[in-house]
Design an enzyme around this catalytic site. Structure first.
Site, PDB file in Angstrom:
ATOM      1  N   TYR A  99       5.734  -9.547   7.495  1.00 34.42           N
ATOM      2  CA  TYR A  99       5.327  -7.962   7.625  1.00 34.42           C
ATOM      3  C   TYR A  99       6.030  -7.688   9.090  1.00 34.42           C
ATOM      4  CZ  TYR A  99       2.340  -8.526   3.925  1.00 34.42           C
ATOM      5  OH  TYR A  99       1.706  -8.827   2.625  1.00 34.42           O
ATOM      6  N   ASP A 142       0.634  -1.092  -0.129  1.00 34.68           N
ATOM      7  CA  ASP A 142      -0.054   0.028   0.196  1.00 34.68           C
ATOM      8  C   ASP A 142       0.974   1.247   0.004  1.00 34.68           C
ATOM      9  OD1 ASP A 142      -2.363  -1.556   0.110  1.00 34.68           O
ATOM     10  OD2 ASP A 142      -2.479  -1.394   2.204  1.00 34.68           O
ATOM     11  N   TYR A 187      -4.449 -10.086   3.528  1.00 38.31           N
ATOM     12  CA  TYR A 187      -4.656  -8.753   3.659  1.00 38.31           C
ATOM     13  C   TYR A 187      -4.279  -8.501   5.355  1.00 38.31           C
ATOM     14  CZ  TYR A 187      -6.822  -8.127  -0.754  1.00 38.31           C
ATOM     15  OH  TYR A 187      -7.160  -8.158  -2.074  1.00 38.31           O
TER      16      TYR A 187
END
Length: 409
Positions: free
Chosen positions: A304, A236, A373
């Site tokens: 992440y 993003d 996600y």
């Protein structure tokens, strides 16, 4: 020469009244007479038949190809001149031709009379022009990955030449060091790329992108004007890409230079995009890599780091509950539902580690299957993602900062 071949040769010479060139005559016997090429084969047949039936005068005008093969020398010189004029670098090429349909019809009609299946005149034209260009250009034909595609149009009296410059592919990894930069260009929503007051007449939603910061120096070095960026997924706008970077392929369209100093290009890009984007491991690539790195298969993974803000305070022992997050059912997130199909995706959390900053803030290190996600895994996205961090910790959780640490392909 056996009697059947002589009989066939006599019929061809009678049909054409002897007005057939060695290429077109030899082509009709390519499966019956051995020989290095149709011209020598045709000459051999004509000489033998001259002895058998007497000399049949050739007017010099082939009724089959209309002397098409005589244009090959001039056409190959046109190709050479055009390549020099354009200043192209190349190490391989492929030939394509356009032949007058009447010539194709005449050639096929003659083959049908004798019910023979031999190569078409177009195939021979391609081969013969390719042989001449291999000698003139001092390089080889490549049927799989040609750098140049040379198209010769023989439908008019004067042949025309068009050169298609195939793309150059460079593969590497990029790191995005700041937030607020998208991976690829976003046309302005207001003007759809035309330019307006909202976008300051740039046609873009954002002034800089990873794509542009990388491609601008590459285009300059390759003497090209356009490119396309292919990433192994995308982060993003508000997410950094750290660690060893995200794999990408840069497709440089119509490059006039192909032999690039990739080490120097790395230096130039990193200097050009200082403190914003870095590239590493640049190498030449091939077309098929575009699709390969884009595939989000069950074997891909990403790691992440997420800074998570919690509504209610938690304790160290609460974090153990996160280990229950394994198989995740995710309905297309609300934030991307306008551009993604509305469906439920099954993804896996491969590993999750947590560290408390204070009672309302934690750091999560999440290894997830490609396509998971993360923001929605944390918030739950109004129960569209099940299970989720908010649900497990029994308090509203919000991802306030997210970084990608590793992309596996």
């Amino acid at each position: 020469m056996d009697s059947q071949i002589k009989e066939k040769a006599l019929k061809i010479l009678n049909i054409t009244q002897g007005n057939i060139c060695e290429h077109c005559l030899g082509r009709k016997f390519s499966k019956e007479i051995e020989g290095p090429g149709n011209p020598l084969r045709g000459k051999k047949i004509r000489n033998i038949m001259a002895v058998e039936i007497g000399y049949m005068q050739y007017s010099g005008k082939c009724l089959v190809c209309d002397n098409l093969f005589e244009k090959l020398d001039q056409t190959s010189k046109k190709v050479e001149e055009k390549i020099k004029y354009l200043g192209l670098e190349y190490s391989s090429f492929l030939v394509g031709t356009k032949v007058n349909p009447k010539i194709m019809e005449q050639d096929e009609k003659l083959s049908s009379v004798f019910e023979v299946e031999v190569e078409t005149i177009k195939k021979e034209i391609n081969r013969e022009l390719g042989k001449k260009l291999e000698e003139i250009l001092n390089t080889e034909v490549d049927f799989d990955n040609p750098q140049l595609v040379i198209n010769a149009d023989f439908t008019q009296d004067e042949s025309k030449v068009h050169i298609q410059i195939n793309p150059l592919f460079i593969e590497g990894r990029y790191r995005k060091l700041v937030r607020g930069i998208p991976q690829t260009k976003w046309p302005c929503r207001e003007c759809r790329g035309k330019g307006c007051e909202r976008c300051n007449f740039t046609g873009k939603m954002y002034s800089e992108t990873v794509e542009e910061l990388i491609s601008a120096p590459a285009l300059k070095m390759a003497h090209a004007n356009d490119s396309k960026f292919h990433g192994a997924g995308r982060e993003d706008i508000d997410v950094r890409m750290l660690g060893n970077g995200r794999p990408f392929v840069l497709e440089i369209k119509e490059p006039h230079r192909r032999v690039l100093d990739l080490e120097k290009l790395t230096e130039i890009i990193n200097e050009h995009a200082t403190n914003k984007v870095e590239v590493q491991d640049l190498k030449y690539s091939i077309r098929s890599r575009k699709a390969e790195i884009k595939m989000s298969s069950p074997d891909t993974y990403k790691i992440y780091q997420a800074h998570v803000e919690l509504k209610d305070g938690i304790k160290e022992e609460d974090l153990k509950k996160l280990e229950s997050l394994k198989i995740i059912k995710q309905r297309t997130p609300t934030r991307v539902s306008h551009r993604r199909a509305d469906k439920i995706r099954i993804r896996e959390v491969m590993d999750i580690k947590a560290e408390i900053i204070d009672s309302n803030n934690i750091i999560l290190i999440i290894k997830g299957q490609g396509g998971l996600y993360i923001k929605e895994l944390i918030s739950g996205d109004e129960k569209r993602t099940q299970p989720n961090v908010s649900q497990v910790l029994k308090t509203s959780a919000l991802c306030v900062e997210l970084d990608v640490l590793e992309v596996g392909i």
